[in-house]
Write an enzyme that holds these catalytic residues in place. Structure first.
Site, PDB file in Angstrom:
ATOM      1  N   LYS A  30     -17.782 -64.486-106.592  1.00  0.00           N
ATOM      2  CA  LYS A  30     -18.489 -64.763-105.343  1.00  0.00           C
ATOM      3  C   LYS A  30     -17.498 -65.335-104.342  1.00  0.00           C
ATOM      4  O   LYS A  30     -16.576 -66.079-104.714  1.00  0.00           O
ATOM      5  CB  LYS A  30     -19.632 -65.757-105.568  1.00  0.00           C
ATOM      6  CG  LYS A  30     -20.432 -66.044-104.288  1.00  0.00           C
ATOM      7  CD  LYS A  30     -21.745 -66.777-104.560  1.00  0.00           C
ATOM      8  CE  LYS A  30     -21.602 -68.258-104.762  1.00  0.00           C
ATOM      9  NZ  LYS A  30     -20.928 -68.954-103.623  1.00  0.00           N
ATOM     10  N   ASP A  46     -17.049 -68.406-108.785  1.00  0.00           N
ATOM     11  CA  ASP A  46     -16.869 -68.682-107.353  1.00  0.00           C
ATOM     12  C   ASP A  46     -15.373 -68.725-107.023  1.00  0.00           C
ATOM     13  O   ASP A  46     -14.616 -69.453-107.677  1.00  0.00           O
ATOM     14  CB  ASP A  46     -17.480 -70.063-107.038  1.00  0.00           C
ATOM     15  CG  ASP A  46     -18.376 -70.071-105.812  1.00  0.00           C
ATOM     16  OD1 ASP A  46     -18.491 -69.039-105.126  1.00  0.00           O
ATOM     17  OD2 ASP A  46     -18.979 -71.144-105.560  1.00  0.00           O
ATOM     18  N   ASP A  84     -18.189 -73.442-107.127  1.00  0.00           N
ATOM     19  CA  ASP A  84     -17.182 -74.432-106.742  1.00  0.00           C
ATOM     20  C   ASP A  84     -17.865 -75.766-106.411  1.00  0.00           C
ATOM     21  O   ASP A  84     -17.189 -76.761-106.144  1.00  0.00           O
ATOM     22  CB  ASP A  84     -16.295 -73.930-105.594  1.00  0.00           C
ATOM     23  CG  ASP A  84     -17.070 -73.663-104.331  1.00  0.00           C
ATOM     24  OD1 ASP A  84     -18.311 -73.652-104.366  1.00  0.00           O
ATOM     25  OD2 ASP A  84     -16.417 -73.446-103.282  1.00  0.00           O
ATOM     26  N   SER A  85     -19.228 -75.802-106.483  1.00  0.00           N
ATOM     27  CA  SER A  85     -19.939 -77.077-106.461  1.00  0.00           C
ATOM     28  C   SER A  85     -19.509 -77.924-107.654  1.00  0.00           C
ATOM     29  O   SER A  85     -19.800 -79.132-107.691  1.00  0.00           O
ATOM     30  CB  SER A  85     -21.455 -76.862-106.468  1.00  0.00           C
ATOM     31  OG  SER A  85     -21.828 -75.977-107.512  1.00  0.00           O
ATOM     32  N   GLU A 143     -27.773 -69.319 -97.862  1.00  0.00           N
ATOM     33  CA  GLU A 143     -27.880 -70.766 -98.025  1.00  0.00           C
ATOM     34  C   GLU A 143     -28.338 -71.440 -96.742  1.00  0.00           C
ATOM     35  O   GLU A 143     -27.739 -71.235 -95.678  1.00  0.00           O
ATOM     36  CB  GLU A 143     -26.524 -71.355 -98.474  1.00  0.00           C
ATOM     37  CG  GLU A 143     -26.588 -72.872 -98.623  1.00  0.00           C
ATOM     38  CD  GLU A 143     -25.445 -73.489 -99.421  1.00  0.00           C
ATOM     39  OE1 GLU A 143     -24.680 -72.746-100.042  1.00  0.00           O
ATOM     40  OE2 GLU A 143     -25.339 -74.727 -99.390  1.00  0.00           O
ATOM     41  N   GLU A 149     -17.326 -66.714 -99.949  1.00  0.00           N
ATOM     42  CA  GLU A 149     -18.102 -67.086 -98.766  1.00  0.00           C
ATOM     43  C   GLU A 149     -17.679 -66.260 -97.552  1.00  0.00           C
ATOM     44  O   GLU A 149     -16.505 -65.916 -97.399  1.00  0.00           O
ATOM     45  CB  GLU A 149     -17.931 -68.588 -98.471  1.00  0.00           C
ATOM     46  CG  GLU A 149     -18.498 -69.478 -99.576  1.00  0.00           C
ATOM     47  CD  GLU A 149     -18.388 -70.969 -99.276  1.00  0.00           C
ATOM     48  OE1 GLU A 149     -17.947 -71.343 -98.154  1.00  0.00           O
ATOM     49  OE2 GLU A 149     -18.746 -71.773-100.163  1.00  0.00           O
TER      50      GLU A 149
HETATM   51  N1  LIG Z   1     -25.091 -81.224-105.549  1.00  0.00           N
HETATM   52  C1  LIG Z   1     -24.913 -80.154-104.772  1.00  0.00           C
HETATM   53  N2  LIG Z   1     -25.959 -79.374-104.466  1.00  0.00           N
HETATM   54  C2  LIG Z   1     -25.801 -78.284-103.674  1.00  0.00           C
HETATM   55  O1  LIG Z   1     -26.796 -77.559-103.433  1.00  0.00           O
HETATM   56  C3  LIG Z   1     -24.492 -77.988-103.189  1.00  0.00           C
HETATM   57  C4  LIG Z   1     -23.427 -78.838-103.539  1.00  0.00           C
HETATM   58  N3  LIG Z   1     -23.661 -79.924-104.315  1.00  0.00           N
HETATM   59  N4  LIG Z   1     -22.168 -78.608-103.123  1.00  0.00           N
HETATM   60  C5  LIG Z   1     -21.857 -77.322-102.526  1.00  0.00           C
HETATM   61  C6  LIG Z   1     -22.941 -76.915-101.652  1.00  0.00           C
HETATM   62  C7  LIG Z   1     -23.129 -77.810-100.454  1.00  0.00           C
HETATM   63  N5  LIG Z   1     -24.548 -77.720-100.219  1.00  0.00           N
HETATM   64  C8  LIG Z   1     -25.268 -78.498 -99.333  1.00  0.00           C
HETATM   65  C9  LIG Z   1     -24.827 -79.749 -98.989  1.00  0.00           C
HETATM   66  C10 LIG Z   1     -25.548 -80.556 -98.141  1.00  0.00           C
HETATM   67  C11 LIG Z   1     -26.741 -80.100 -97.619  1.00  0.00           C
HETATM   68  C12 LIG Z   1     -27.518 -80.997 -96.704  1.00  0.00           C
HETATM   69  O2  LIG Z   1     -27.147 -82.112 -96.458  1.00  0.00           O
HETATM   70  N6  LIG Z   1     -28.642 -80.506 -96.183  1.00  0.00           N
HETATM   71  C13 LIG Z   1     -29.622 -81.293 -95.446  1.00  0.00           C
HETATM   72  C14 LIG Z   1     -30.207 -80.492 -94.303  1.00  0.00           C
HETATM   73  C15 LIG Z   1     -29.336 -80.390 -93.117  1.00  0.00           C
HETATM   74  C16 LIG Z   1     -30.092 -79.823 -91.939  1.00  0.00           C
HETATM   75  O3  LIG Z   1     -31.334 -79.947 -91.902  1.00  0.00           O
HETATM   76  O4  LIG Z   1     -29.448 -79.262 -91.029  1.00  0.00           O
HETATM   77  C17 LIG Z   1     -30.792 -81.600 -96.356  1.00  0.00           C
HETATM   78  O5  LIG Z   1     -31.343 -82.697 -96.278  1.00  0.00           O
HETATM   79  O6  LIG Z   1     -31.166 -80.706 -97.163  1.00  0.00           O
HETATM   80  C18 LIG Z   1     -27.197 -78.833 -97.965  1.00  0.00           C
HETATM   81  C19 LIG Z   1     -26.455 -78.043 -98.837  1.00  0.00           C
HETATM   82  C20 LIG Z   1     -25.146 -76.844-101.199  1.00  0.00           C
HETATM   83  N7  LIG Z   1     -24.250 -76.923-102.321  1.00  0.00           N
HETATM   84  C1  LIG Z   2     -24.788 -73.369-104.119  1.00  0.00           C
HETATM   85  C2  LIG Z   2     -24.165 -72.164-104.737  1.00  0.00           C
HETATM   86  C3  LIG Z   2     -24.632 -70.898-104.109  1.00  0.00           C
HETATM   87  C4  LIG Z   2     -22.661 -72.264-104.728  1.00  0.00           C
HETATM   88  O1  LIG Z   2     -21.941 -71.602-104.027  1.00  0.00           O
HETATM   89  C5  LIG Z   2     -22.052 -73.271-105.604  1.00  0.00           C
HETATM   90  O2  LIG Z   2     -22.761 -73.841-106.465  1.00  0.00           O
HETATM   91  O3  LIG Z   2     -20.843 -73.492-105.475  1.00  0.00           O
HETATM   92 MG   LIG Z   3     -19.914 -72.307-103.973  1.00  0.00          MG
END
Ligand SMILES: Nc1nc(=O)c2c([nH]1)NC[C@@H]1CN(c3ccc(C(=O)N[C@@H](CCC(=O)O)C(=O)O)cc3)CN21
Ligand SMILES: CC(C)C(=O)C(=O)O
Ligand SMILES: [Mg+2]
Length: 292
Positions: A141, A111, A72-73, A209, A143
């Site tokens: 899948k 998803d 769903d990303s 994740e 959540e």
């Molecule tokens: N482009 C994209 N990549 C992804 O991996 C992803 C999506 N979209 N959309 C659905 C989810 C959302 N995800 C995410 C979104 C944001 C962060 C993020 O901002 N993480 C911070 C760390 C935050 C912390 O340290 O607490 C980072 O800088 O990695 C992580 C996963 C993973 N998935």
């Molecule tokens: C990041 C993965 C695990 C996901 O759920 C997605 O791409 O939607």
């Molecule tokens: Mg997802």
């Protein structure tokens, strides 16, 4: 729940051309959740990528990626939404069908989007059934750990393999933000309970994740189903990345766990500019591109 694995020894070298290993095997038939269980028994690591369209999926299929997630990303990586929250089951069904059509070997996991399973097991079954019947996915899948236990149980009882997803669950962004999960003793214990809960409910694999690497390693040791890490360190059984992130197509900031293997944004932008300049300058089309 009875499990697919454990009791009897599993083999996946069959006369129907199945692969010896998930990645790099020569098999041509579609990979099943049973093959995934075999990989865990053998301690084999495997890659998973997201895909949202038939052409991209066919590239990954030919590259040997054994499992693809129609994530769903797609919400933020394909459809132009800010988050995954607005994605509908109709959209996931259409994208999943395209990915199934574009592939012949990979196991395709669809998803379930936000709002398509939270009401309870019956709604989850109705939604998952659409992805299986209309799109042809091999698994779905969803959540949530303990909170999704009953949904997972009913889907698995009904013959639909389920990949669970715990730690950071992006459909709950409005409640939890995008923050590391499982930090501190209490949160770590909750993550372990969630992991065991989805395994007990019959999930064939679980996505971890954005959880600390040491905790993901512990979950991977404790479970008999494979763990699929994203921002969960090197010890999980599998790794997944969003394809537009790992190929450098996503615009703006990407999460820090992403490794970029190409820069498609630059490649595509340069190609578009070259085409535009040819058209404006009158150097395309040439005679070889014309009919007479
Ligand atoms: N482009 C994209 N990549 C992804 O991996 C992803 C999506 N979209 N959309 C659905 C989810 C959302 N995800 C995410 C979104 C944001 C962060 C993020 O901002 N993480 C911070 C760390 C935050 C912390 O340290 O607490 C980072 O800088 O990695 C992580 C996963 C993973 N998935
Ligand atoms: C990041 C993965 C695990 C996901 O759920 C997605 O791409 O939607
Ligand atoms: Mg997802």
């Amino acid at each position: 729940m009875t499990q697919l694995s454990a009791a009897q020894p599993l083999r996946n070298s069959t006369p129907d051309g199945s692969s010896k290993t998930l990645y790099g095997g020569k098999g041509t038939r579609r990979i099943t959740v049973r093959d995934i269980a075999v990989a865990k028994e053998r301690g084999e690591k495997w890659p998973m990528l997201t895909a949202y369209d038939a052409m991209t999926a066919s590239v990954f299929d030919e590259a040997g990626i054994p499992v693809m997630l129609v994530g769903d990303s797609a919400g933020n990586c394909h459809l132009g939404y800010e988050t995954t929250v607005p994605v509908t089951l109709d959209e996931m069904t259409m994208l999943s069908a395209a990915v199934v059509r574009g592939t012949s070997r990979a196991l395709i996991v669809g998803d379930l989007p936000f709002g398509s399973y939270q009401e309870g097991p019956v709604q989850a079954l109705r939604s998952a059934t659409r992805l299986v019947k209309e799109a042809g996915v091999g698994a779905v899948k969803l959540e949530g750990g303990e909170r999704s236990h009953r949904q997972i149980e009913l889907l698995v009882e009904s013959g639909i393999p389920v990949m669970a997803h715990i730690g950071l669950t992006p459909q709950s962004v409005n409640a939890m933000g995008y923050r590391v999960q499982g930090r501190g003793e209490e949160a770590a214990q909750q993550l372990l309970r969630d992991a065991k809960s989805v395994q007990d409910a019959g999930a064939f694999a679980v996505v971890l994740e954005l959880v600390p690497a040491e905790l993901a390693a512990e979950v991977t040791r404790v479970l008999h189903i494979p763990t699929v890490g994203i921002g969960a360190g090197p010890e999980t059984d599998a790794q997944v990345l969003v394809w537009t992130d790992m190929l450098g197509l996503t615009g703006g900031r990407v999460p820090k766990f992403v490794k970029q293997y190409a820069n498609l944004r630059e490649v595509m932008g340069n190609a578009a500019k070259a085409f535009a300049e040819d058209v404006v300058g009158g150097t395309f089309p040439q005679d070889e591109h014309s009919v007479h």
